[in-house]
Structure formats: structure tokens, C-alpha cells
Design a protein around this motif. Structure first.
Motif, PDB file in Angstrom:
ATOM      1  N   THR A  81       0.867  -1.149   0.029  1.00 37.88           N
ATOM      2  CA  THR A  81       0.025  -0.183   0.007  1.00 37.88           C
ATOM      3  C   THR A  81       0.947   1.144   0.135  1.00 37.88           C
ATOM      4  OG1 THR A  81      -0.145   0.131   2.381  1.00 37.88           O
ATOM      5  CG2 THR A  81      -1.939  -1.065   1.158  1.00 37.88           C
ATOM      6  N   LYS A  82       2.124   0.926   0.048  1.00 42.57           N
ATOM      7  CA  LYS A  82       3.246   2.171  -0.095  1.00 42.57           C
ATOM      8  C   LYS A  82       3.013   3.093   1.171  1.00 42.57           C
ATOM      9  CE  LYS A  82       3.444   2.318  -5.122  1.00 42.57           C
ATOM     10  NZ  LYS A  82       3.768   0.996  -5.335  1.00 42.57           N
ATOM     11  N   HIS A  83       2.896   2.425   2.379  1.00 42.93           N
ATOM     12  CA  HIS A  83       2.759   3.196   3.466  1.00 42.93           C
ATOM     13  C   HIS A  83       4.142   3.568   4.099  1.00 42.93           C
ATOM     14  CE1 HIS A  83       1.363   4.499   7.467  1.00 42.93           C
ATOM     15  NE2 HIS A  83       2.361   3.702   8.034  1.00 42.93           N
ATOM     16  N   THR A  84       4.357   4.827   4.260  1.00 44.54           N
ATOM     17  CA  THR A  84       5.591   5.250   4.933  1.00 44.54           C
ATOM     18  C   THR A  84       5.909   4.783   6.238  1.00 44.54           C
ATOM     19  OG1 THR A  84       5.400   7.191   3.506  1.00 44.54           O
ATOM     20  CG2 THR A  84       7.090   7.221   5.115  1.00 44.54           C
ATOM     21  N   PRO A  85       7.046   3.926   6.335  1.00 44.72           N
ATOM     22  CA  PRO A  85       7.257   3.550   7.851  1.00 44.72           C
ATOM     23  C   PRO A  85       7.409   4.581   8.412  1.00 44.72           C
ATOM     24  CG  PRO A  85       8.569   2.363   6.022  1.00 44.72           C
ATOM     25  CD  PRO A  85       7.743   3.539   5.301  1.00 44.72           C
ATOM     26  N   GLY A  86       7.289   4.412   9.900  1.00 44.93           N
ATOM     27  CA  GLY A  86       7.026   5.483  10.973  1.00 44.93           C
ATOM     28  C   GLY A  86       5.819   6.526  10.896  1.00 44.93           C
ATOM     29  N   HIS A  87       5.014   6.497   9.967  1.00 45.00           N
ATOM     30  CA  HIS A  87       3.903   7.402  10.017  1.00 45.00           C
ATOM     31  C   HIS A  87       2.928   6.501  10.526  1.00 45.00           C
ATOM     32  CE1 HIS A  87       6.492   9.708   6.918  1.00 45.00           C
ATOM     33  NE2 HIS A  87       5.907  10.572   7.930  1.00 45.00           N
ATOM     34  N   PRO A  88       1.918   7.222  11.298  1.00 43.69           N
ATOM     35  CA  PRO A  88       0.726   6.739  11.886  1.00 43.69           C
ATOM     36  C   PRO A  88      -0.159   5.989  10.629  1.00 43.69           C
ATOM     37  CG  PRO A  88       1.127   8.735  12.762  1.00 43.69           C
ATOM     38  CD  PRO A  88       1.875   8.740  11.573  1.00 43.69           C
ATOM     39  N   VAL A  89      -0.654   4.878  11.013  1.00 45.15           N
ATOM     40  CA  VAL A  89      -1.781   4.196  10.076  1.00 45.15           C
ATOM     41  C   VAL A  89      -2.967   4.915  10.285  1.00 45.15           C
ATOM     42  CG1 VAL A  89      -2.937   2.097   9.475  1.00 45.15           C
ATOM     43  CG2 VAL A  89      -0.411   2.037  10.099  1.00 45.15           C
ATOM     44  N   GLU A  90      -3.523   5.384   9.300  1.00 40.71           N
ATOM     45  CA  GLU A  90      -4.963   5.918   9.465  1.00 40.71           C
ATOM     46  C   GLU A  90      -6.143   4.955  10.180  1.00 40.71           C
ATOM     47  OE1 GLU A  90      -8.639   7.941   6.533  1.00 40.71           O
ATOM     48  OE2 GLU A  90      -6.644   7.606   5.917  1.00 40.71           O
ATOM     49  N   ALA A  91      -6.530   5.387  11.269  1.00 44.65           N
ATOM     50  CA  ALA A  91      -7.923   4.804  11.853  1.00 44.65           C
ATOM     51  C   ALA A  91      -8.948   4.415  11.010  1.00 44.65           C
ATOM     52  CB  ALA A  91      -8.227   5.330  13.190  1.00 44.65           C
ATOM     53  N   ASP A  92      -9.088   3.434  10.329  1.00 43.39           N
ATOM     54  CA  ASP A  92     -10.136   3.371   9.479  1.00 43.39           C
ATOM     55  C   ASP A  92     -10.396   1.570   9.248  1.00 43.39           C
ATOM     56  OD1 ASP A  92     -11.964   2.880   7.540  1.00 43.39           O
ATOM     57  OD2 ASP A  92     -10.814   3.926   5.851  1.00 43.39           O
ATOM     58  N   HIS A  93     -11.291   1.168   9.986  1.00 43.04           N
ATOM     59  CA  HIS A  93     -11.563  -0.478   9.904  1.00 43.04           C
ATOM     60  C   HIS A  93     -11.930  -0.863   8.559  1.00 43.04           C
ATOM     61  CE1 HIS A  93     -11.447  -0.428  14.251  1.00 43.04           C
ATOM     62  NE2 HIS A  93     -11.222  -1.629  14.423  1.00 43.04           N
ATOM     63  N   ASN A  94     -11.874  -0.038   7.425  1.00 45.28           N
ATOM     64  CA  ASN A  94     -12.302  -0.458   6.143  1.00 45.28           C
ATOM     65  C   ASN A  94     -11.051  -0.812   5.536  1.00 45.28           C
ATOM     66  OD1 ASN A  94     -15.172  -0.297   6.468  1.00 45.28           O
ATOM     67  ND2 ASN A  94     -15.027   1.805   6.150  1.00 45.28           N
ATOM     68  N   THR A  95      -9.833  -0.329   5.982  1.00 46.12           N
ATOM     69  CA  THR A  95      -8.460  -0.829   5.236  1.00 46.12           C
ATOM     70  C   THR A  95      -7.834  -1.955   6.041  1.00 46.12           C
ATOM     71  OG1 THR A  95      -7.145   0.826   6.621  1.00 46.12           O
ATOM     72  CG2 THR A  95      -8.198   1.850   4.838  1.00 46.12           C
ATOM     73  N   PHE A  96      -7.394  -2.710   5.264  1.00 49.63           N
ATOM     74  CA  PHE A  96      -6.721  -4.069   5.875  1.00 49.63           C
ATOM     75  C   PHE A  96      -5.391  -3.454   6.416  1.00 49.63           C
ATOM     76  CE2 PHE A  96      -3.837  -7.994   5.334  1.00 49.63           C
ATOM     77  CZ  PHE A  96      -4.879  -8.538   6.203  1.00 49.63           C
ATOM     78  N   LEU A  97      -4.829  -2.644   6.046  1.00 47.91           N
ATOM     79  CA  LEU A  97      -3.689  -2.137   6.735  1.00 47.91           C
ATOM     80  C   LEU A  97      -3.886  -1.620   8.356  1.00 47.91           C
ATOM     81  CD1 LEU A  97      -0.681  -1.265   6.714  1.00 47.91           C
ATOM     82  CD2 LEU A  97      -1.153   0.962   5.944  1.00 47.91           C
ATOM     83  N   PHE A  98      -4.977  -1.002   8.547  1.00 52.03           N
ATOM     84  CA  PHE A  98      -5.441  -0.636   9.883  1.00 52.03           C
ATOM     85  C   PHE A  98      -5.555  -1.852  10.642  1.00 52.03           C
ATOM     86  CE2 PHE A  98      -8.524   0.584  13.088  1.00 52.03           C
ATOM     87  CZ  PHE A  98      -7.887   1.167  13.924  1.00 52.03           C
ATOM     88  N   ARG A  99      -6.403  -3.008   9.957  1.00 57.10           N
ATOM     89  CA  ARG A  99      -6.890  -4.000  10.856  1.00 57.10           C
ATOM     90  C   ARG A  99      -5.651  -4.844  10.892  1.00 57.10           C
ATOM     91  NH1 ARG A  99     -10.836  -4.107   6.543  1.00 57.10           N
ATOM     92  NH2 ARG A  99      -9.929  -6.227   5.958  1.00 57.10           N
ATOM     93  N   ALA A 100      -4.733  -4.909   9.996  1.00 60.65           N
ATOM     94  CA  ALA A 100      -3.537  -5.774  10.301  1.00 60.65           C
ATOM     95  C   ALA A 100      -2.591  -5.087  11.384  1.00 60.65           C
ATOM     96  CB  ALA A 100      -2.439  -5.994   9.022  1.00 60.65           C
ATOM     97  N   SER A 101      -2.636  -3.803  11.605  1.00 56.11           N
ATOM     98  CA  SER A 101      -1.811  -2.988  12.337  1.00 56.11           C
ATOM     99  C   SER A 101      -2.321  -3.139  13.714  1.00 56.11           C
ATOM    100  CB  SER A 101      -1.891  -1.610  12.231  1.00 56.11           C
ATOM    101  OG  SER A 101      -1.210  -0.809  13.316  1.00 56.11           O
ATOM    102  N   ARG A 102      -3.812  -3.070  13.737  1.00 54.67           N
ATOM    103  CA  ARG A 102      -4.554  -3.093  15.179  1.00 54.67           C
ATOM    104  C   ARG A 102      -4.258  -4.724  15.826  1.00 54.67           C
ATOM    105  NH1 ARG A 102      -4.208  -1.232  18.962  1.00 54.67           N
ATOM    106  NH2 ARG A 102      -6.025  -2.294  19.749  1.00 54.67           N
ATOM    107  N   GLY A 103      -4.375  -5.626  15.044  1.00 54.82           N
ATOM    108  CA  GLY A 103      -4.441  -7.081  15.299  1.00 54.82           C
ATOM    109  C   GLY A 103      -3.132  -7.257  15.949  1.00 54.82           C
ATOM    110  N   LEU A 104      -1.917  -6.843  15.239  1.00 56.38           N
ATOM    111  CA  LEU A 104      -0.548  -7.036  15.738  1.00 56.38           C
ATOM    112  C   LEU A 104      -0.442  -6.346  17.263  1.00 56.38           C
ATOM    113  CD1 LEU A 104       2.292  -8.110  16.044  1.00 56.38           C
ATOM    114  CD2 LEU A 104       2.630  -6.049  14.505  1.00 56.38           C
ATOM    115  N   SER A 105      -1.052  -5.221  17.490  1.00 56.56           N
ATOM    116  CA  SER A 105      -1.058  -4.362  18.426  1.00 56.56           C
ATOM    117  C   SER A 105      -1.743  -5.111  19.609  1.00 56.56           C
ATOM    118  CB  SER A 105      -1.736  -3.143  18.329  1.00 56.56           C
ATOM    119  OG  SER A 105      -0.823  -2.287  17.256  1.00 56.56           O
TER     120      SER A 105
END
Length: 134
Positions: free
Chosen positions: A35-59
Motif C-alpha cells: 500500500t506504499k505506507h511510509t514506515p514510521g508514520h501513523p496508520v490511518e484509523a479506518d477499519h475499512n482498510t486492511f492495513l489498519f486492521r493488520a496493524s491493530r491485530g498485531l497491537s
């Protein structure tokens, strides 16, 4: 090391929990890269994106693992009933894996139920150690 033998399943669960962490980290890294997310930048809080859900799952897994380790060590050193502890550790792991899968799939109710299952596993681990003191 004979004292640990009855708790082999709990030790295995520790390793499998580590593998679960590793898999969650790989999934998050791959999704971040794709998704070309820049490392070190916050992940946008949006349960509709897999990136956020993957981040929250790990957290979320990270938030409970220290408790799991403390309860496992407490119970083993307290000579807890191995069957009770091993079963409780498996319940925790099953809850965590289900939580991860349901978070990835955005199945909110099942995610919450699996989170509760993992909490029940943790509580049962603590009780198994505590019962050795009573």
C-alpha cells in the motif's frame, strides 16, 4: 528440566504464540509495502482498510502477550495442575489466532468473541497457578 515436562504444551503454546506474532508482523509489513505506507508514520484509523486492521491485530496481540508470559511462568513455578494450565494456554492461543483471523476479515462480533475467549484462557491460567497456593 524435569519440572517443565508436564507443561510441555504450555511451552509449545509460547512458541506458537511467537510464530503468531511473526506471521502478524510479516502480514503487516507486506501490506504496508504493497500500500506504499511510509514506515514510521501513523496508520490511518479506518477499519475499512486492511492495513489498519493488520496493524491493530498485531497491537492487540502485543497487549496481551506479557500477561500470558507472566501467568505461564507464575503457574509453572507454582506447580499448577498441568492439564488445567496446558488447556488454558491452548484456549488463549486459539482465541488469539481466531481474533487475528476475524480482525483481518473485519468480522467485528466474532473478533470480540474470540478476544473474550483469549481473556478466559488468561484468567484460567492465573487461577491454575493461584489454586496451587490455596
Amino acid at each position: 528440566m524435569e519440572f517443565i515436562e508436564p507443561y510441555n504444551i504450555t511451552v509449545l503454546v509460547m512458541g506458537l504464540a511467537g510464530l503468531t506474532f511473526f506471521m502478524q508482523l510479516v502480514v503487516l509489513d507486506v501490506v504496508g509495502i504493497t500500500t506504499k505506507h511510509t514506515p514510521g508514520h501513523p496508520v490511518e484509523a479506518d477499519h475499512n482498510t486492511f492495513l489498519f486492521r493488520a496493524s491493530r491485530g498485531l497491537s492487540n496481540t502485543n497487549e496481551s502477550v506479557a500477561i500470558f508470559i507472566l501467568f505461564a511462568v507464575f503457574s509453572v513455578l507454582s506447580s499448577a495442575d498441568p492439564t488445567w494450565l496446558n488447556t488454558s494456554a491452548l484456549v488463549y492461543l486459539a482465541g488469539r489466532i481466531a481474533h487475528m483471523m476475524f480482525y483481518y476479515s473485519n468480522l467485528k462480533i466474532l473478533r470480540s468473541i474470540s478476544f473474550a475467549v483469549s481473556l478466559v484462557g488468561l484468567l484460567a491460567m492465573f487461577i491454575s497457578g493461584l489454586m496451587s497456593w490455596l
